[in-house]
Each structure stands twice: as structure tokens, then as C-alpha cells.
Design a protein around this motif. Sequence first.
Motif, PDB file in Angstrom:
ATOM      1  N   PRO A   1     -10.595   0.387  -2.324  1.00  0.00           N
ATOM      2  CA  PRO A   1      -9.505   0.075  -1.382  1.00  0.00           C
ATOM      3  C   PRO A   1      -8.445  -0.873  -1.951  1.00  0.00           C
ATOM      4  O   PRO A   1      -7.267  -0.755  -1.628  1.00  0.00           O
ATOM      5  CB  PRO A   1     -10.245  -0.582  -0.203  1.00  0.00           C
ATOM      6  CG  PRO A   1     -11.646  -0.131  -0.311  1.00  0.00           C
ATOM      7  CD  PRO A   1     -11.910   0.044  -1.774  1.00  0.00           C
ATOM      8  N   MET A   2      -8.878  -1.806  -2.805  1.00  0.00           N
ATOM      9  CA  MET A   2      -7.914  -2.777  -3.331  1.00  0.00           C
ATOM     10  C   MET A   2      -6.927  -2.152  -4.308  1.00  0.00           C
ATOM     11  O   MET A   2      -5.951  -2.801  -4.705  1.00  0.00           O
ATOM     12  CB  MET A   2      -8.647  -3.933  -4.008  1.00  0.00           C
ATOM     13  CG  MET A   2      -9.387  -4.838  -3.028  1.00  0.00           C
ATOM     14  SD  MET A   2      -8.341  -5.395  -1.653  1.00  0.00           S
ATOM     15  CE  MET A   2      -7.126  -6.380  -2.523  1.00  0.00           C
TER      16      MET A   2
ATOM     17  N   PRO B   1       0.808  -1.228   0.000  1.00  0.00           N
ATOM     18  CA  PRO B   1       0.000   0.000   0.000  1.00  0.00           C
ATOM     19  C   PRO B   1       0.838   1.274   0.000  1.00  0.00           C
ATOM     20  O   PRO B   1       0.552   2.229  -0.736  1.00  0.00           O
ATOM     21  CB  PRO B   1      -0.824  -0.135   1.284  1.00  0.00           C
ATOM     22  CG  PRO B   1      -0.915  -1.599   1.528  1.00  0.00           C
ATOM     23  CD  PRO B   1       0.412  -2.136   1.088  1.00  0.00           C
TER      24      PRO B   1
ATOM     25  N   VAL C   1      -8.230   5.590  -3.241  1.00  0.00           N
ATOM     26  CA  VAL C   1      -9.264   4.701  -2.703  1.00  0.00           C
ATOM     27  C   VAL C   1     -10.649   5.130  -3.174  1.00  0.00           C
ATOM     28  O   VAL C   1     -11.479   4.300  -3.557  1.00  0.00           O
ATOM     29  CB  VAL C   1      -9.198   4.668  -1.165  1.00  0.00           C
ATOM     30  CG1 VAL C   1     -10.408   3.949  -0.576  1.00  0.00           C
ATOM     31  CG2 VAL C   1      -7.911   3.978  -0.709  1.00  0.00           C
TER      32      VAL C   1
ATOM     33  N   TYR D   1      -3.413  -2.310  -3.404  1.00  0.00           N
ATOM     34  CA  TYR D   1      -2.674  -3.547  -3.640  1.00  0.00           C
ATOM     35  C   TYR D   1      -2.485  -3.809  -5.128  1.00  0.00           C
ATOM     36  O   TYR D   1      -2.248  -4.946  -5.539  1.00  0.00           O
ATOM     37  CB  TYR D   1      -3.351  -4.728  -2.942  1.00  0.00           C
ATOM     38  CG  TYR D   1      -2.897  -4.847  -1.507  1.00  0.00           C
ATOM     39  CD1 TYR D   1      -1.762  -5.565  -1.166  1.00  0.00           C
ATOM     40  CD2 TYR D   1      -3.567  -4.169  -0.493  1.00  0.00           C
ATOM     41  CE1 TYR D   1      -1.310  -5.637   0.144  1.00  0.00           C
ATOM     42  CE2 TYR D   1      -3.126  -4.242   0.820  1.00  0.00           C
ATOM     43  CZ  TYR D   1      -2.003  -4.975   1.130  1.00  0.00           C
ATOM     44  OH  TYR D   1      -1.548  -5.045   2.427  1.00  0.00           O
ATOM     45  N   LYS D   2      -2.582  -2.730  -5.924  1.00  0.00           N
ATOM     46  CA  LYS D   2      -2.246  -2.867  -7.341  1.00  0.00           C
ATOM     47  C   LYS D   2      -0.773  -3.237  -7.471  1.00  0.00           C
ATOM     48  O   LYS D   2       0.072  -2.720  -6.749  1.00  0.00           O
ATOM     49  CB  LYS D   2      -2.508  -1.544  -8.069  1.00  0.00           C
ATOM     50  CG  LYS D   2      -3.957  -1.359  -8.464  1.00  0.00           C
ATOM     51  CD  LYS D   2      -4.118  -0.136  -9.316  1.00  0.00           C
ATOM     52  CE  LYS D   2      -5.566  -0.029  -9.789  1.00  0.00           C
ATOM     53  NZ  LYS D   2      -5.786   1.180 -10.587  1.00  0.00           N
TER      54      LYS D   2
END
Length: 314
Positions: free
Chosen positions: A279-280, A242, A274, A283-284
Amino acid sequence: MGVKGFVEGGIASIVAGCSTHPLDLIKVRMQLQGESLSPAVSTLRPALAFPTTATVTLPTPPRPGPLAVGAQILRSDGPSALFSGVSATVLRQTLYSTTRMGLYDIIKKKWSPTGDGSALPIHRKIAAGLIAGGIGAAVGNPADVAMVRMQADGRLPAAERRNYKSVVDAIGRMVRSEGLVSLWRGSALTVNRAMIVTASQLATYDQAKEAILARRIMQDGLGTHVTASFAAGLVAAMASNPVDVVKTRVMNMKVEKGASPPYAGALDCALKTVRAEGPMALYKGFIPTVSRQGPFTVVLFVTLEQVRKLLKDF
């Protein structure tokens, strides 16, 4: 003894950084996917939004994975493009990783009851990693900014590319056009990420190696080093991704003279990311992060152990 730790860590870091550079390049490109939605607040959807009758939701096209991104780079720019910014990687490892590896070794030995770094509790290893990583990141931030920009340049339209010739050219042009402070853009994020990575990576490696040897699962050799370093790479990737996404976007943002920057800071970038992408989005690039962090950590510690054997009499 202190200088020896810096030399050993520096050699291992440069070898690991250069050998995994293409994976790092793919990770940066993936972390910047979808960013066109987030620079301006006006383009963001609010945190709480209610659909209206006039709202038409279009399906989101699937984003390419690491293999597709790598293939796209090869097709558009050729094999050499996979090593875009490698000169910055060498400088970054020379400044950042040499400093953090050497300081961690010194602090660990200073705090160890035996003076050789052994029998150190896990919380002290983590503390040593936090201190060493923070200092190393502050020293290496200019090279980190240059590396991110050189790696990200190929995704821009031809007319908007910066086309840096080398890390020296990148740093020089940044200073001339954006001022000396631009070299430390995103430094708070770099320091935070480096503290997380160093603490999780080095402490996990030492702890895993000690556990394997104490339980006599394997002898002190290549198998032990690979197993412990892979565990360290996985933990470091999970903990740092993150922060790494936000750091990449802040460092890569283009600031025109007289115009407001796309992001006011790390927190602003995280919130916009976000809100615009979910939110994910933080984690790209996780798969290439693990794919890069795993081999990087394995090469780093395996090389480090071999260098230590070669230099044990010095």
C-alpha cells in the motif's frame, strides 16, 4: 476582470513550474521505481499468500532517495537532464494552470457576497477549486502526458528511449504512433488529481491567509504569503500523492500495437501496484512531492501576489 485573473495565474504558474522542474523530474523517477514488478498480472503476488517450504524470500534492496536519484541523473546524463521535458512543463502550465487559476478566481468572485472573492465559506472555496481544477486538467492533459514521458525517458535503456526532441515532437509522435486518444491517456486520473490539488491548494491558501490576517498574526506581506502557501503545498501533497503515482504510471506505460496494455485503467494500475509493492507504494515519491509542492506553491502564490500588485491598475 476575468481575463486578468487568467493572465496573473498563468504568469505565476509558468514561473513556479520552471523553477521547480528538477524536483518534479525526481518525483516522477521515484514514482516509477519498482514498476518492473507490476505490468503483468503473472508477476504479482496474490493479495492473500501463504508461504510454502519452497519459498525463498530475498531481501529487498533499499530504493534510492531523492538526493540519490538526483545525483544519479547528474552522473549519467549531466545537469541539463534535470530540465528534461521543461518545454512540456511550460505548455502544461500555460494550458492547465492558467485555466484553473483564472476559473477559480472567476467562480470565487461570482459566489462571493461582496463580489471580490472575500467572505467565502471554505466549502465554497473547495467547490470552486474542484470545478476549476477539473476543467483545467482536461484542457492541459496532452501536455501532461508529454511531460511525464519526457521526464521518465532517461530511466529507460538507451535502445528503448523515445528521445523526444520537444513537447511538439512528443505530441506529434504520440498521435502518429498511438492515435489522437493517446493524448488523453490517464485523463480521468489527471482530472481527479487536479481537482484534489486545486481544491486543497487554493482553498487552503485563501483560508490560511484570511486566518493569519484576521488574527493579526502578521500583516499582508511576504511572511503571510509564504506561510499560507507552505501550508497549502503540504495539504495538496498529502491529498494528491496516491493519485499522482497511478497517473504517472498509466501515462508512462508503453503500449505496443496488437498487444494488451500493461494496465487496463487507473483502478487496475492501483491494484497491481498495491499487490506487487504494498500500500505504501502509493506514497512513493512523497518526499520529493512535498519538496516540490512546497516550493512550487510558495513561488506560485508569492509571484501571484506580486503580479497582482503590478497589474492592479489594469
